[in-house]
Design an enzyme around this catalytic site. Structure first.
Site, PDB file in Angstrom:
ATOM      1  CE  LYS A 105      -0.766  14.908  18.846  1.00 19.61           C
ATOM      2  NZ  LYS A 105      -0.728  15.439  20.168  1.00 19.61           N
ATOM      3  CG  ASP A 145      -0.018  12.019  21.087  1.00 21.60           C
ATOM      4  OD1 ASP A 145      -0.523  12.813  21.976  1.00 21.60           O
ATOM      5  OD2 ASP A 145      -0.691  11.469  20.171  1.00 21.60           O
ATOM      6  N   GLY A 216      -8.109   4.174  30.367  1.00 22.44           N
ATOM      7  CA  GLY A 216      -6.768   4.464  29.729  1.00 22.44           C
ATOM      8  C   GLY A 216      -5.752   4.605  30.878  1.00 22.44           C
ATOM      9  N   GLY A 218      -2.211   5.029  30.677  1.00 20.03           N
ATOM     10  CA  GLY A 218      -0.978   4.898  30.196  1.00 20.03           C
ATOM     11  C   GLY A 218      -0.144   6.119  30.893  1.00 20.03           C
ATOM     12  CG  ASN A 219       2.896  10.175  30.064  1.00 19.26           C
ATOM     13  OD1 ASN A 219       2.124  11.171  30.652  1.00 19.26           O
ATOM     14  ND2 ASN A 219       3.914  10.093  29.985  1.00 19.26           N
ATOM     15  N   GLY A 221      -3.044   8.878  31.899  1.00 25.10           N
ATOM     16  CA  GLY A 221      -4.002   8.056  32.976  1.00 25.10           C
ATOM     17  C   GLY A 221      -3.444   7.764  34.146  1.00 25.10           C
TER      18      GLY A 221
HETATM   19  P1  NAD Z   1      -0.165   6.243  26.384  1.00 24.56           P
HETATM   20  O1  NAD Z   1       0.297   5.354  25.063  1.00 24.56           O
HETATM   21  O2  NAD Z   1       0.827   6.175  27.498  1.00 24.56           O
HETATM   22  O3  NAD Z   1      -1.570   5.397  26.943  1.00 24.56           O
HETATM   23  C1  NAD Z   1      -2.629   5.020  26.244  1.00 24.56           C
HETATM   24  C2  NAD Z   1      -3.471   4.436  27.115  1.00 24.56           C
HETATM   25  O4  NAD Z   1      -4.658   3.856  26.517  1.00 24.56           O
HETATM   26  C3  NAD Z   1      -2.811   2.845  27.308  1.00 24.56           C
HETATM   27  O5  NAD Z   1      -3.067   2.540  28.720  1.00 24.56           O
HETATM   28  C4  NAD Z   1      -3.696   2.031  26.292  1.00 24.56           C
HETATM   29  O6  NAD Z   1      -3.811   0.717  26.798  1.00 24.56           O
HETATM   30  C5  NAD Z   1      -5.117   2.750  26.648  1.00 24.56           C
HETATM   31  N1  NAD Z   1      -5.949   2.439  25.837  1.00 24.56           N
HETATM   32  C6  NAD Z   1      -5.987   2.386  24.264  1.00 24.56           C
HETATM   33  N2  NAD Z   1      -7.090   1.970  23.761  1.00 24.56           N
HETATM   34  C7  NAD Z   1      -7.993   1.646  24.753  1.00 24.56           C
HETATM   35  C8  NAD Z   1      -9.429   1.419  24.895  1.00 24.56           C
HETATM   36  N3  NAD Z   1     -10.053   1.152  23.918  1.00 24.56           N
HETATM   37  N4  NAD Z   1      -9.835   1.468  26.173  1.00 24.56           N
HETATM   38  C9  NAD Z   1      -9.357   1.599  27.523  1.00 24.56           C
HETATM   39  N5  NAD Z   1      -8.007   2.311  27.221  1.00 24.56           N
HETATM   40  C10 NAD Z   1      -7.540   1.949  26.147  1.00 24.56           C
HETATM   41  O7  NAD Z   1      -0.770   7.599  25.885  1.00 24.56           O
HETATM   42  P2  NAD Z   1      -0.958   9.046  26.726  1.00 24.56           P
HETATM   43  O8  NAD Z   1       0.300   9.781  26.420  1.00 24.56           O
HETATM   44  O9  NAD Z   1      -1.428   8.686  28.119  1.00 24.56           O
HETATM   45  O10 NAD Z   1      -1.902   9.775  25.985  1.00 24.56           O
HETATM   46  C11 NAD Z   1      -3.282   9.122  26.297  1.00 24.56           C
HETATM   47  C12 NAD Z   1      -4.378  10.285  25.640  1.00 24.56           C
HETATM   48  O11 NAD Z   1      -3.859  11.734  26.257  1.00 24.56           O
HETATM   49  C13 NAD Z   1      -4.058  10.765  24.189  1.00 24.56           C
HETATM   50  O12 NAD Z   1      -5.260  10.930  23.646  1.00 24.56           O
HETATM   51  C14 NAD Z   1      -3.187  11.931  23.919  1.00 24.56           C
HETATM   52  O13 NAD Z   1      -3.312  12.682  23.021  1.00 24.56           O
HETATM   53  C15 NAD Z   1      -3.559  12.759  25.236  1.00 24.56           C
HETATM   54  N6  NAD Z   1      -2.510  13.369  25.737  1.00 24.56           N
HETATM   55  C16 NAD Z   1      -1.152  13.052  26.506  1.00 24.56           C
HETATM   56  C17 NAD Z   1      -0.199  13.988  26.668  1.00 24.56           C
HETATM   57  C18 NAD Z   1       0.768  13.521  27.505  1.00 24.56           C
HETATM   58  O14 NAD Z   1       1.386  14.225  27.670  1.00 24.56           O
HETATM   59  N7  NAD Z   1       1.048  12.114  27.545  1.00 24.56           N
HETATM   60  C19 NAD Z   1      -0.438  15.249  26.342  1.00 24.56           C
HETATM   61  C20 NAD Z   1      -1.726  15.855  25.898  1.00 24.56           C
HETATM   62  C21 NAD Z   1      -2.766  14.643  25.681  1.00 24.56           C
END
Ligand code: NAD
Length: 411
Positions: A105, A145, A216, A218-219, A221
């Site tokens: 990571k 990430d 959450g 983002g991507n 959620g």
């Molecule tokens: P992202 O940056 O696209 O989204 C993160 C989201 O979390 C945003 O909507 C942000 O506003 C929200 N957030 C932050 N703090 C918050 C809080 N206190 N309460 C509620 N929401 C909050 O990131 P992502 O890629 O969606 O990743 C999210 C999680 O999923 C992380 O733990 C990441 O490690 C995990 N993950 C993502 C992927 C991927 O392919 N995107 C793969 C494996 C794991």
């Protein structure tokens, strides 16, 4: 403690596994720290003409099963412990879905929202220049990430290729489609979680009218929200870093995604209706999809869900995990639930190596097969050892990684 030291959570989890399968001491010793940990300083000339130095990390935890693999996080709270923990979880994750990769990571301490596009590009390229000797399609393969995306992966791949003087698309995954990215990768994490969520729904006998809360947006959620809504699940509460929106009749996810893209937050979405019991504490299925430690002991005591699907990495503290187990809530652990991302990253690498690209359906079929099989294998471990799904997942992962370490003669 766990809030600020996620690697302590990794060690606590290892202790728990030890109570079940008695990890040989030599192997356990190797798991106490990553095989390699690099800290770098990245100077960036900012738009105001001044140089700012950013701190970045790369943690390579274990490569017994194949090249290191893991995303790069841009976030102000990135720290050594978090990066180390995430690299360990990547190792278990690749083992669970049984793809021939290890775990790593990376991260940079930065509030990337405050950077201009030019500054962000310079930082992304600077990070790669600082660590590129440790990277390569058969050494260590980064990916996106939190707060990193395909555009950043494109810059990073380009920087690596310039330094190498050769094309090497397999050095990084999650790239834009027109430079060697894979179809499905954009929503692969959510898609993988969707497949295992449906397996959990079957085991628990829940129907499609189950209510869902997603923390959450983002991507990860927002894509799972879309997949579930399209399947008929009722998503009643969604939040992001700025706040939450609730509609007890089910949020209109297509419109919410549009709203979020326009306003950069879900807060203020007009379609709200709080009559009924549909908050995070009340939903049938809860999906943490933001950052670590969002569900602590206090929250765990209040949650009434039948199932929690950890789309985020490490969202439940070990103390909270115990409470949820006692409450008989099925927790589908992160190392399985979000492994769809790394699985399609692996497919991306395979396609890069062949220089031949697959259609969406082929990828979805392959992904579903892997996710469902992994869920079943973990379910068997859970039954065999009368434990949680998380411990079942750890047992399976640690058996596989230990097996590779032994086969290499490391222990
Ligand atoms: P992202 O940056 O696209 O989204 C993160 C989201 O979390 C945003 O909507 C942000 O506003 C929200 N957030 C932050 N703090 C918050 C809080 N206190 N309460 C509620 N929401 C909050 O990131 P992502 O890629 O969606 O990743 C999210 C999680 O999923 C992380 O733990 C990441 O490690 C995990 N993950 C993502 C992927 C991927 O392919 N995107 C793969 C494996 C794991």
């Amino acid at each position: 403690m766990s809030k600020h030291d996620p690697f302590q959570n990794v060690l606590k989890q290892l202790n728990e596994v030890n109570k079940i399968i008695d990890i040989p001491e030599d192997i356990n010793t190797c798991f106490l720290s990553p095989q390699r940990f690099l800290e770098v300083s990245i100077p960036v000339k900012m738009d105001n003409g001044k140089v700012k130095v950013f701190t970045g990390y790369r943690s390579q935890y274990n490569d017994a099963r194949g090249p290191y693999k893991g995303g790069i996080r841009f976030h102000p709270d990135v720290n050594r412990s978090e990066v180390k923990a995430l690299s360990a979880w990547m190792t278990w994750k690749t083992a669970i879905v049984n793809i021939p990769l290890g775990g790593a990571k990376g991260g940079v301490i930065v509030d990337s929202k405050k950077l201009s596009d030019r500054e962000l590009e310079h930082l992304s390229r600077g990070y790669i220049r600082a660590i590129y000797k440790l990277l390569g399609p058969s050494i260590d393969i980064p990916a996106p990430d939190v707060y990193t995306d395909p555009r950043i992966m494109g810059w990073m791949m380009d920087e690596f290729e310039k330094l190498e003087g050769a094309h090497a698309p397999g050095v990084i995954t999650g790239k834009p489609l027109n430079i060697g990215g894979s179809k499905v990768r954009e929503y692969a994490t959510a898609q993988g979680a969707f497949y295992v969520l449906e397996e959990g729904v079957k085991k628990l006998g829940l129907g499609k009218n189950a209510t869902v809360g997603i923390e959450g947006f983002g991507n990860a959620g927002s894509f799972i929200a879309k997949l579930l809504a399209d399947e008929g699940y009722k998503i009643t509460v969604v939040s992001d870093s700025k706040g939450k929106v609730i509609n007890c009749n089910g949020l209109n996810i297509d419109r919410l995604i549009e709203y979020k893209n326009k306003n950069k937050t879900v807060v203020g979405f007009e379609d709200q209706n709080e009559t009924g019991r549909c908050s995070y504490e009340d939903v049938d299925i809860l999906i943490p999809a933001a950052l670590e430690d969002s569900i602590n002991e206090n929250e765990a005591k209040k949650i009434k869900a039948k199932m929690i699907v950890e789309l985020a990495n490490g969202p439940i503290t070990p103390e909270a995990d115990k409470i949820l187990f006692e409450k008989n809530i099925l927790v589908v652990p992160d190392i399985l639930a979000n492994a769809g991302g790394v699985t399609v990253s692996y497919f991306e690498q395979v396609q890069n190596a062949y220089n031949y690209y697959w259609e969406e359906k082929e990828i979805l079929d392959k992904l579903k097969k892997i996710m469902v099989k992994s869920f079943d294998e973990i379910w068997q471990k859970k039954k065999k050892y009368n434990t949680t799904l998380r411990m079942g997942a750890y047992v399976l992962a640690i058996e596989r990684v230990s097996g590779a370490m032994k086969a290499r003669g490391w222990v």
